[in-house]
Design a protein around this motif. Structure first.
Motif, short mmCIF file in Angstrom:
data_model
loop_
_atom_site.label_atom_id
_atom_site.label_comp_id
_atom_site.label_asym_id
_atom_site.label_seq_id
_atom_site.Cartn_x
_atom_site.Cartn_y
_atom_site.Cartn_z
N ASP A 49 0.84 -1.21 0.00
CA ASP A 49 0.00 0.00 0.00
C ASP A 49 0.87 1.26 0.00
O ASP A 49 0.56 2.24 -0.69
N ASN A 50 1.94 1.21 0.76
CA ASN A 50 2.83 2.38 0.84
C ASN A 50 3.49 2.68 -0.51
O ASN A 50 3.63 3.84 -0.90
N LYS A 51 3.89 1.63 -1.22
CA LYS A 51 4.50 1.83 -2.54
C LYS A 51 3.49 2.44 -3.51
O LYS A 51 3.83 3.31 -4.31
N ARG A 52 2.24 1.98 -3.43
CA ARG A 52 1.19 2.53 -4.30
C ARG A 52 0.95 4.02 -3.98
O ARG A 52 0.83 4.85 -4.89
N ASN A 53 0.91 4.35 -2.69
CA ASN A 53 0.73 5.74 -2.28
C ASN A 53 1.86 6.63 -2.78
O ASN A 53 1.64 7.75 -3.25
N GLU A 54 3.06 6.12 -2.66
CA GLU A 54 4.24 6.87 -3.10
C GLU A 54 4.12 7.22 -4.59
O GLU A 54 4.38 8.35 -5.02
N LYS A 55 3.68 6.24 -5.39
CA LYS A 55 3.49 6.47 -6.83
C LYS A 55 2.41 7.52 -7.09
O LYS A 55 2.53 8.35 -7.99
N LEU A 56 1.32 7.43 -6.30
CA LEU A 56 0.21 8.39 -6.45
C LEU A 56 0.69 9.82 -6.22
O LEU A 56 0.35 10.73 -6.97
N TRP A 57 1.44 10.03 -5.15
CA TRP A 57 1.94 11.38 -4.84
C TRP A 57 2.91 11.85 -5.94
O TRP A 57 2.87 13.03 -6.33
N HIS A 58 3.73 10.95 -6.41
CA HIS A 58 4.69 11.32 -7.45
C HIS A 58 3.97 11.73 -8.74
O HIS A 58 4.32 12.73 -9.37
N LYS A 59 2.95 10.99 -9.09
CA LYS A 59 2.26 11.19 -10.36
C LYS A 59 1.24 12.33 -10.31
O LYS A 59 1.11 13.11 -11.25
N ASN A 60 0.47 12.43 -9.22
CA ASN A 60 -0.70 13.31 -9.21
C ASN A 60 -0.54 14.63 -8.47
O ASN A 60 -1.26 15.59 -8.76
N ALA A 61 0.35 14.70 -7.48
CA ALA A 61 0.47 15.94 -6.70
C ALA A 61 1.41 16.91 -7.41
O ALA A 61 2.59 16.62 -7.59
N ASP A 62 0.88 18.05 -7.85
CA ASP A 62 1.71 19.06 -8.51
C ASP A 62 2.22 20.10 -7.52
O ASP A 62 3.38 20.50 -7.55
N ILE A 63 1.31 20.57 -6.64
CA ILE A 63 1.68 21.55 -5.62
C ILE A 63 1.20 21.01 -4.28
O ILE A 63 0.03 20.65 -4.12
#
Length: 361
Positions: free
Chosen positions: A98-112
């Motif tokens: 789950d943590n690896k998936r979250n890390e990818k989400l933040w990398h891909k979707n969070a701009d600011i």
């Protein structure tokens, strides 16, 4: 996709929601933008029109996981508090997958990623592996609403306690989500009306102690705990239970009322970092401290060093503290932690976030 379309995905209800308060701000101050509030988020019950609005937005604001539908959308992540409890890769009760998936989400979707301090960025990145270039020190929209309550203290007293009292001191108790401790005995206590889950709880005795001091206690439990709660309609004169209905019916967010309170009681809720802005007493309830440290963990410690206020472990200790909630040493520690957690002085956090979002400032 229109450049003036904004969608706010609000997962924070009305309990200090950066998303909801930013929505209110944009409606009042930037009518040139089309703003859509989507809540509760996430949900599987949205109409197709709602998804169309999400897809057509230039800016997508989130209070929890970063989200966007298209690559060229801008996601502004407000999150929902300065973290004290461990989460993500730092927590004792999460899974690596789950943590690896979250890390990818933040990398891909969070701009600011809105930030208030170096410490905030360190805590968030330690848990969620957020890259440093994503942060912008613009502060959090809800802090704008702390200093200017939407109603008077007298009105809050009338609404929740149906009384008038010129000497009134109003406190608010906001514990964290205790269900995650996975301790059935805690839930049983709460079900019976023991909202502190103290071993020595006596509601009538506590009410009398508050009454004798012209003190009034607002209890704001997690919605899950409120659903369990048998004594929802308070039989007490000086203890009232604040539920989401009151906030939704009046279109208030909790932070629009906090400025009317005189002290805060909490355990491990990050609300206390925000409450430092008001420079008012904070009481820390520590009866589950050991369990929290074991089950999930805290990001900083020792606990007594990071909590600028009185700690109580039982109702007896709480009542003994009611006469003297503050002193100069505690005030100094509050200011120290305020400087650490909020490097931005003043207010206009909403406007700072708006400019950052639209101009990249």
């Amino acid at each position: 996709m229109e450049d003036n379309n904004v969608v706010i995905l609000n997962g924070s209800g009305r309990s200090g929601s950066n998303g909801y308060l930013f929505y209110k701000y944009l409606q009042t101050n930037h009518p040139e933008y089309n703003v859509t509030l989507v809540e509760p988020w996430p949900s599987s019950h949205f109409k197709w029109e709602t998804w169309q609005k999400i897809g057509a937005a230039r800016y997508v604001i989130t209070t929890h996981q970063p989200f966007k539908v298209r690559k060229n959308q801008i996601n502004l992540q407000f999150w929902h508090g300065v973290p004290l409890k461990r989460m993500g890769i730092m927590a004792n009760n999460t899974r690596r997958k789950d943590n690896k998936r979250n890390e990818k989400l933040w990398h891909k979707n969070a701009d600011i990623v809105a930030s208030s301090s170096d410490l905030y960025e360190t805590l968030m990145s330690s848990c969620l592996a957020i890259e440093t270039e994503k942060y912008r020190k613009v502060g959090f929209p809800r802090l704008d609403y702390l200093q200017n309550p939407v109603i008077s203290k007298e009105q809050l007293l009338k609404d929740l306690f149906n009384t008038e009292d010129k000497q009134a001191e109003i406190g608010i108790y906001m514990p964290t989500f205790r269900y995650e401790l996975e301790d059935q005995s805690i839930m049983e206590k709460i079900k019976e009306g023991n909202f502190f889950a103290f071993e020595d709880f006596d509601g009538d005795e506590l009410n009398d102690a508050l009454k004798a001091r012209h003190q009034y206690l607002i209890v704001k439990l997690h919605p899950y705990e409120m659903r369990l709660f048998a004594n929802f309609d308070s039989k007490y004169s000086n203890i009232a239970f604040l539920n989401n209905d009151y906030l939704f019916d009046h279109n208030y967010d909790l932070y629009e009322l906090l400025g009317d309170t005189d002290f805060l009681m909490t355990d491990f809720s990050s609300i206390y970092f925000d409450y430092l802005q008001l420079n008012k007493p904070i009481v820390f309830v520590t009866n589950f401290l050991k369990q929290y440290e074991k089950t999930r963990g805290l990001l900083m410690g020792p606990y007594e060093e990071i909590t600028p206020g009185i700690s109580v472990n039982s109702q007896r200790e709480l009542v003994q503290s009611l006469d003297q909630l503050d002193n100069q040493q505690i005030k100094n520690r509050r200011l120290y932690w305020l400087d650490l957690t909020n490097q931005l002085k003043g207010d206009n956090y909403c406007e700072k976030a708006f400019k950052c979002m639209t101009n990249g400032e």
